[in-house]
Design an enzyme around this catalytic site. Structure first.
Site, PDB file in Angstrom:
ATOM      1  N   HIS A  63       0.838  -1.215   0.000  1.00  0.00           N
ATOM      2  CA  HIS A  63       0.000   0.000   0.000  1.00  0.00           C
ATOM      3  C   HIS A  63       0.861   1.249   0.000  1.00  0.00           C
ATOM      4  O   HIS A  63       1.743   1.406   0.855  1.00  0.00           O
ATOM      5  CB  HIS A  63      -0.907   0.012   1.238  1.00  0.00           C
ATOM      6  CG  HIS A  63      -1.951  -1.053   1.227  1.00  0.00           C
ATOM      7  ND1 HIS A  63      -3.230  -0.833   0.777  1.00  0.00           N
ATOM      8  CD2 HIS A  63      -1.901  -2.351   1.592  1.00  0.00           C
ATOM      9  CE1 HIS A  63      -3.930  -1.953   0.887  1.00  0.00           C
ATOM     10  NE2 HIS A  63      -3.148  -2.899   1.376  1.00  0.00           N
ATOM     11  N   HIS A 119      -8.887  -8.099  -0.747  1.00  0.00           N
ATOM     12  CA  HIS A 119      -8.499  -8.444   0.620  1.00  0.00           C
ATOM     13  C   HIS A 119      -9.604  -9.348   1.158  1.00  0.00           C
ATOM     14  O   HIS A 119     -10.766  -8.934   1.199  1.00  0.00           O
ATOM     15  CB  HIS A 119      -8.448  -7.206   1.506  1.00  0.00           C
ATOM     16  CG  HIS A 119      -7.258  -6.321   1.289  1.00  0.00           C
ATOM     17  ND1 HIS A 119      -7.051  -5.616   0.132  1.00  0.00           N
ATOM     18  CD2 HIS A 119      -6.218  -6.029   2.111  1.00  0.00           C
ATOM     19  CE1 HIS A 119      -5.919  -4.932   0.254  1.00  0.00           C
ATOM     20  NE2 HIS A 119      -5.406  -5.151   1.434  1.00  0.00           N
ATOM     21  N   GLU A 130      -8.992 -11.991   5.999  1.00  0.00           N
ATOM     22  CA  GLU A 130      -8.029 -11.321   6.877  1.00  0.00           C
ATOM     23  C   GLU A 130      -8.694 -11.068   8.242  1.00  0.00           C
ATOM     24  O   GLU A 130      -8.225 -11.539   9.259  1.00  0.00           O
ATOM     25  CB  GLU A 130      -7.575 -10.001   6.232  1.00  0.00           C
ATOM     26  CG  GLU A 130      -6.533  -9.243   7.051  1.00  0.00           C
ATOM     27  CD  GLU A 130      -6.200  -7.873   6.464  1.00  0.00           C
ATOM     28  OE1 GLU A 130      -6.987  -7.356   5.658  1.00  0.00           O
ATOM     29  OE2 GLU A 130      -5.157  -7.312   6.845  1.00  0.00           O
TER      30      GLU A 130
HETATM   31 ZN   LIG Z   1      -3.446  -4.812   2.261  1.00  0.00          ZN
END
Ligand SMILES: [Zn+2]
Length: 381
Positions: free
Chosen positions: A23, A206, A209
């Protein structure tokens, strides 16, 4: 001369590598945050370097993903101008190049950089300028992934998808869905994924997670994700795990980040070693170089220390990274051949893997060595 017990850091540093999950707003240099704030007159919680470092760099005191995400308020506050964005992107590529990352995929959400009046397209252009300069100067290859944010809602995701379409073949190589998974299911963002896929653009999400395997299931089957960011909790569904394995869906694993956000409770309980053992296509990435105080080299070293990964295993993971890049096939094939040749010149100074480097070459075909059978802890689903 004594034989080192561990693979030397310097050796891991010299290996050619990828970083596919990185990121931009999580990978600034601390000195750049301070410098940008001073130049732009942005008020930071503190201008003391040490105090700012402890606010930004996560560790034992982090208790959740939401906790982890709060540090981004600080970096984002100094990333609202074209100059700041161009500089951040350039410096990230320089830092990646310094540890021999040959291919970097940078991700960020343009919608988080428009507070001071920039248009989203200006944001994208500024980041691309920084990366282009780094490529021209250093030769590092790159691709940009634009992130939709789950909590910003489906309309915002559609805007990001439209930007991906507009900047396709101009540096943007993929679409991602980021942000907190809890109460924000991926399927709500299906329209954005559909637009991206209709335009033959790669996408990742994503998932798994901060939420269970259902989240990974949705990302793949409802949204069409080609890769999965993290996938830590995929281990809870043996059936889906086998699907991911059978389809060679790459997992963008970021071990330090996962431990810090409590996606995994510890290195020892993180499933990545099992994933590698089982033959999943695992790539190792940084997530946030600043917040996690890490590099790809460090992540590989930590995996080596915690799981005893051999140089051979590390080479295979590196190859998996290049294979999983959102890059045109011909270009990727050329790069893979070059990387495999280069990797074959590195041998384990401890001698244990001598003569086994040929495996890397064979891994260039789709069929690799057969995975070892699953461990019994998998639950049926
Ligand atoms: Zn990430």
């Amino acid at each position: 001369m004594t034989t080192p017990a561990e693979l030397p850091y310097d050796l891991l540093h010299r290996l050619p590598k990828t970083d596919l999950h990185c990121h931009l707003d999580g990978s600034l240099r601390i000195d750049t945050v301070l410098d940008l704030a001073k130049k732009q007159g942005v008020k930071l919680p503190t201008f003391d370097r040490g105090a700012l470092t402890s606010l930004l760099v996560q560790g034992e005191h982090t208790t959740s993903l939401d906790d982890y995400l709060r540090a981004f308020d600080i970096t984002l506050s100094v990333m609202q101008t074209e100059e700041a964005l161009e500089r951040s992107a350039y410096e990230l590529a320089v830092d990646a190049h310094e540890e021999n990352v040959r291919y970097l995929e940078v991700r960020y959400s343009p919608l988080l950089h428009i507070r001071e009046g920039l248009r989203p397209a200006q944001v994208v252009e500024a980041v691309l300028r920084g990366l282009r300069t780094a490529k021209r100067e250093l030769g590092i290859r790159y691709g940009v992934i634009l992130c939709a944010i789950r909590s910003l809602g489906p309309e915002s995701s559609l805007r990001i998808a439209e930007l991906c379409v507009a900047f396709k073949n101009r540096g943007v190589v993929g679409f991602d869905l980021a942000g907190s998974e809890v109460n924000n299911p991926a399927k709500l963002h299906r329209q954005a994924f559909q637009l991206v896929i209709d335009n033959n653009i790669n996408c990742t999400a994503h998932a798994g997670e901060s939420f269970g395997p259902d989240s990974v299931h949705q990302a793949i089957h409802k949204c069409g994700a080609h890769r999965i960011g993290h996938g830590t909790r995929l281990v809870e569904s043996g059936d889906l795990l086998n699907y991911v394995n059978d389809h060679r869906i790459a997992l963008e694993v970021c071990p330090s980040s996962n431990v810090q956000t409590r996606a995994a409770t510890s290195w020892e309980t993180h499933p990545v070693d099992f994933y590698v053992d089982y033959g999943l296509r695992v790539t190792i990435n940084t997530d946030n170089r600043l917040m996690s105080n890490t590099t790809v080299t460090k992540e590989l070293q930590l995996c080596h220390q915690h799981y005893g990964w051999s140089l051979q295993t590390i080479k295979e993971i590196i190859i998996a990274g290049f294979k999983s890049a959102f890059m045109p096939y011909r270009e990727k094939a050329d790069l893979l051949a070059e990387i495999a040749r280069e990797l074959s010149t590195y041998t384990d100074p401890r001698g244990e893997m001598a003569g086994r480097v040929g495996l890397v070459e064979s891994d260039l075909s789709t069929s690799g060595p057969l995975p070892t059978p699953p461990k019994p802890k998998l639950t049926a689903s």
